[in-house]
Design a protein around this motif. Structure first.
Motif, PDB file in Angstrom:
ATOM      1  N   THR A  88     -40.114 -15.896  20.043  1.00  0.00           N
ATOM      2  CA  THR A  88     -38.961 -15.442  19.271  1.00  0.00           C
ATOM      3  C   THR A  88     -38.330 -16.564  18.445  1.00  0.00           C
ATOM      4  O   THR A  88     -37.388 -16.322  17.697  1.00  0.00           O
ATOM      5  N   GLY A  89     -38.831 -17.792  18.598  1.00  0.00           N
ATOM      6  CA  GLY A  89     -38.331 -18.904  17.794  1.00  0.00           C
ATOM      7  C   GLY A  89     -37.096 -19.592  18.357  1.00  0.00           C
ATOM      8  O   GLY A  89     -36.521 -20.459  17.710  1.00  0.00           O
ATOM      9  N   LYS A  90     -36.701 -19.237  19.571  1.00  0.00           N
ATOM     10  CA  LYS A  90     -35.505 -19.861  20.167  1.00  0.00           C
ATOM     11  C   LYS A  90     -35.810 -21.233  20.758  1.00  0.00           C
ATOM     12  O   LYS A  90     -34.918 -22.062  20.893  1.00  0.00           O
ATOM     13  N   LEU A  91     -37.073 -21.444  21.135  1.00  0.00           N
ATOM     14  CA  LEU A  91     -37.483 -22.715  21.734  1.00  0.00           C
ATOM     15  C   LEU A  91     -38.711 -23.218  20.973  1.00  0.00           C
ATOM     16  O   LEU A  91     -39.808 -22.674  21.125  1.00  0.00           O
ATOM     17  N   PRO A  92     -38.540 -24.253  20.119  1.00  0.00           N
ATOM     18  CA  PRO A  92     -39.668 -24.739  19.311  1.00  0.00           C
ATOM     19  C   PRO A  92     -40.796 -25.302  20.176  1.00  0.00           C
ATOM     20  O   PRO A  92     -40.547 -25.929  21.206  1.00  0.00           O
ATOM     21  N   ALA A  93     -42.027 -25.057  19.741  1.00  0.00           N
ATOM     22  CA  ALA A  93     -43.208 -25.576  20.437  1.00  0.00           C
ATOM     23  C   ALA A  93     -44.328 -25.769  19.421  1.00  0.00           C
ATOM     24  O   ALA A  93     -44.221 -25.343  18.272  1.00  0.00           O
ATOM     25  N   PHE A  94     -45.390 -26.418  19.862  1.00  0.00           N
ATOM     26  CA  PHE A  94     -46.580 -26.548  19.023  1.00  0.00           C
ATOM     27  C   PHE A  94     -47.808 -26.327  19.893  1.00  0.00           C
ATOM     28  O   PHE A  94     -47.750 -26.423  21.116  1.00  0.00           O
ATOM     29  N   ARG A  95     -48.895 -25.980  19.257  1.00  0.00           N
ATOM     30  CA  ARG A  95     -50.138 -25.693  19.972  1.00  0.00           C
ATOM     31  C   ARG A  95     -51.080 -26.890  19.859  1.00  0.00           C
ATOM     32  O   ARG A  95     -51.183 -27.503  18.808  1.00  0.00           O
ATOM     33  N   ILE A  96     -51.779 -27.203  20.956  1.00  0.00           N
ATOM     34  CA  ILE A  96     -52.638 -28.388  20.950  1.00  0.00           C
ATOM     35  C   ILE A  96     -54.115 -28.063  20.781  1.00  0.00           C
ATOM     36  O   ILE A  96     -54.932 -28.945  20.729  1.00  0.00           O
ATOM     37  N   SER A  97     -54.477 -26.783  20.727  1.00  0.00           N
ATOM     38  CA  SER A  97     -55.860 -26.411  20.444  1.00  0.00           C
ATOM     39  C   SER A  97     -55.855 -25.111  19.658  1.00  0.00           C
ATOM     40  O   SER A  97     -54.852 -24.410  19.605  1.00  0.00           O
ATOM     41  N   GLU A  98     -56.962 -24.798  19.062  1.00  0.00           N
ATOM     42  CA  GLU A  98     -57.038 -23.594  18.246  1.00  0.00           C
ATOM     43  C   GLU A  98     -57.695 -22.461  19.021  1.00  0.00           C
ATOM     44  O   GLU A  98     -58.350 -22.678  20.027  1.00  0.00           O
ATOM     45  N   GLY A  99     -57.536 -21.269  18.502  1.00  0.00           N
ATOM     46  CA  GLY A  99     -58.211 -20.126  19.089  1.00  0.00           C
ATOM     47  C   GLY A  99     -57.371 -19.393  20.115  1.00  0.00           C
ATOM     48  O   GLY A  99     -56.163 -19.574  20.224  1.00  0.00           O
ATOM     49  N   LYS A 100     -58.072 -18.576  20.887  1.00  0.00           N
ATOM     50  CA  LYS A 100     -57.415 -17.701  21.850  1.00  0.00           C
ATOM     51  C   LYS A 100     -56.774 -18.476  22.998  1.00  0.00           C
ATOM     52  O   LYS A 100     -55.766 -18.071  23.555  1.00  0.00           O
ATOM     53  N   ARG A 101     -57.384 -19.579  23.386  1.00  0.00           N
ATOM     54  CA  ARG A 101     -56.914 -20.333  24.552  1.00  0.00           C
ATOM     55  C   ARG A 101     -56.046 -21.536  24.176  1.00  0.00           C
ATOM     56  O   ARG A 101     -56.019 -22.536  24.878  1.00  0.00           O
ATOM     57  N   SER A 102     -55.325 -21.449  23.070  1.00  0.00           N
ATOM     58  CA  SER A 102     -54.481 -22.572  22.664  1.00  0.00           C
ATOM     59  C   SER A 102     -53.353 -22.751  23.676  1.00  0.00           C
ATOM     60  O   SER A 102     -52.887 -21.802  24.300  1.00  0.00           O
ATOM     61  N   ARG A 103     -52.935 -23.975  23.823  1.00  0.00           N
ATOM     62  CA  ARG A 103     -51.908 -24.299  24.810  1.00  0.00           C
ATOM     63  C   ARG A 103     -50.642 -24.764  24.115  1.00  0.00           C
ATOM     64  O   ARG A 103     -50.697 -25.514  23.142  1.00  0.00           O
ATOM     65  N   LEU A 104     -49.529 -24.318  24.659  1.00  0.00           N
ATOM     66  CA  LEU A 104     -48.230 -24.701  24.098  1.00  0.00           C
ATOM     67  C   LEU A 104     -47.776 -26.032  24.667  1.00  0.00           C
ATOM     68  O   LEU A 104     -47.982 -26.323  25.845  1.00  0.00           O
ATOM     69  N   ARG A 105     -47.114 -26.808  23.832  1.00  0.00           N
ATOM     70  CA  ARG A 105     -46.446 -28.034  24.274  1.00  0.00           C
ATOM     71  C   ARG A 105     -45.054 -28.034  23.673  1.00  0.00           C
ATOM     72  O   ARG A 105     -44.839 -27.598  22.535  1.00  0.00           O
ATOM     73  N   PHE A 106     -44.100 -28.543  24.440  1.00  0.00           N
ATOM     74  CA  PHE A 106     -42.695 -28.571  24.035  1.00  0.00           C
ATOM     75  C   PHE A 106     -42.221 -30.013  24.036  1.00  0.00           C
ATOM     76  O   PHE A 106     -42.491 -30.763  24.985  1.00  0.00           O
ATOM     77  N   ARG A 107     -41.509 -30.397  22.981  1.00  0.00           N
ATOM     78  CA  ARG A 107     -40.907 -31.746  22.944  1.00  0.00           C
ATOM     79  C   ARG A 107     -39.690 -31.762  23.852  1.00  0.00           C
ATOM     80  O   ARG A 107     -38.919 -30.799  23.904  1.00  0.00           O
ATOM     81  N   GLY A 108     -39.493 -32.862  24.547  1.00  0.00           N
ATOM     82  CA  GLY A 108     -38.362 -32.986  25.457  1.00  0.00           C
ATOM     83  C   GLY A 108     -37.025 -32.789  24.754  1.00  0.00           C
ATOM     84  O   GLY A 108     -36.121 -32.133  25.279  1.00  0.00           O
ATOM     85  N   GLU A 109     -36.900 -33.323  23.550  1.00  0.00           N
ATOM     86  CA  GLU A 109     -35.646 -33.187  22.793  1.00  0.00           C
ATOM     87  C   GLU A 109     -35.367 -31.727  22.447  1.00  0.00           C
ATOM     88  O   GLU A 109     -34.225 -31.273  22.524  1.00  0.00           O
ATOM     89  N   ASP A 110     -36.411 -30.978  22.102  1.00  0.00           N
ATOM     90  CA  ASP A 110     -36.217 -29.558  21.785  1.00  0.00           C
ATOM     91  C   ASP A 110     -35.752 -28.769  23.005  1.00  0.00           C
ATOM     92  O   ASP A 110     -34.896 -27.894  22.902  1.00  0.00           O
ATOM     93  N   VAL A 111     -36.321 -29.096  24.160  1.00  0.00           N
ATOM     94  CA  VAL A 111     -35.927 -28.402  25.396  1.00  0.00           C
ATOM     95  C   VAL A 111     -34.466 -28.703  25.719  1.00  0.00           C
ATOM     96  O   VAL A 111     -33.685 -27.813  26.051  1.00  0.00           O
ATOM     97  N   ARG A 112     -34.076 -29.961  25.589  1.00  0.00           N
ATOM     98  CA  ARG A 112     -32.686 -30.328  25.894  1.00  0.00           C
ATOM     99  C   ARG A 112     -31.714 -29.712  24.887  1.00  0.00           C
ATOM    100  O   ARG A 112     -30.631 -29.261  25.256  1.00  0.00           O
ATOM    101  N   MET A 113     -32.089 -29.664  23.625  1.00  0.00           N
ATOM    102  CA  MET A 113     -31.215 -29.036  22.627  1.00  0.00           C
ATOM    103  C   MET A 113     -31.070 -27.538  22.896  1.00  0.00           C
ATOM    104  O   MET A 113     -29.988 -26.974  22.755  1.00  0.00           O
ATOM    105  N   PHE A 114     -32.154 -26.889  23.300  1.00  0.00           N
ATOM    106  CA  PHE A 114     -32.083 -25.477  23.678  1.00  0.00           C
ATOM    107  C   PHE A 114     -31.104 -25.300  24.834  1.00  0.00           C
ATOM    108  O   PHE A 114     -30.255 -24.410  24.818  1.00  0.00           O
ATOM    109  N   GLN A 115     -31.201 -26.180  25.827  1.00  0.00           N
ATOM    110  CA  GLN A 115     -30.325 -26.074  26.990  1.00  0.00           C
ATOM    111  C   GLN A 115     -28.866 -26.315  26.603  1.00  0.00           C
ATOM    112  O   GLN A 115     -27.969 -25.614  27.069  1.00  0.00           O
ATOM    113  N   LEU A 116     -28.605 -27.268  25.734  1.00  0.00           N
ATOM    114  CA  LEU A 116     -27.241 -27.524  25.273  1.00  0.00           C
ATOM    115  C   LEU A 116     -26.691 -26.323  24.506  1.00  0.00           C
ATOM    116  O   LEU A 116     -25.528 -25.947  24.670  1.00  0.00           O
ATOM    117  N   ASN A 117     -27.516 -25.703  23.674  1.00  0.00           N
ATOM    118  CA  ASN A 117     -27.071 -24.517  22.941  1.00  0.00           C
ATOM    119  C   ASN A 117     -26.745 -23.376  23.880  1.00  0.00           C
ATOM    120  O   ASN A 117     -25.817 -22.605  23.635  1.00  0.00           O
TER     121      ASN A 117
END
Length: 108
Positions: A71-100
């Motif tokens: 839904t775009g509330k918690l920014p992330a990026f994918r580290i591989s392509e295709g069906k089995r791509s994995r999400l990774r979250f930056r620590g700063e983004d997680v903390r900013m989400f929590q502060l919000n």
């Protein structure tokens, strides 16, 4: 009219008010401000975290973390392509989400 001497009762009341105010401030700092700063300062802001790590940190399920990303509330990026791509979250983004999220809690 008041004389130059202060009333002992007024002095006592003023002293008690000052002590109570200081105690209230100390209690507020211990119960609210220090935990809040701990949330913000914990960990390396540039480090990346897995969905499982973020779920544990935020105390929610992994499916909730994936939904927040979709839904775009918690920014992330994918580290591989295709069906089995994995999400990774930056620590700063997680903390900013929590502060919000904390800002949305009503304070009475």
């Amino acid at each position: 009219m008041k004389s130059g001497k202060s009333n002992p009762i007024d002095s006592y009341i003023d002293e008690r008010i000052a002590q109570t105010s200081e105690q209230c401030l100390d209690r507020y700092v211990k119960e609210h401000l220090i935990p809040f700063l701990g949330i913000y300062c914990r960990g390396d802001p540039l480090q990346t975290y897995t969905t499982e790590d973020v779920a544990g940190y935020l105390k929610v399920s992994e499916s909730t973390v994936r939904r927040l990303e979709r839904t775009g509330k918690l920014p992330a990026f994918r580290i591989s392509e295709g069906k089995r791509s994995r999400l990774r979250f930056r620590g700063e983004d997680v903390r900013m989400f929590q502060l919000n999220q904390l800002k949305q809690i009503p304070i009475f």
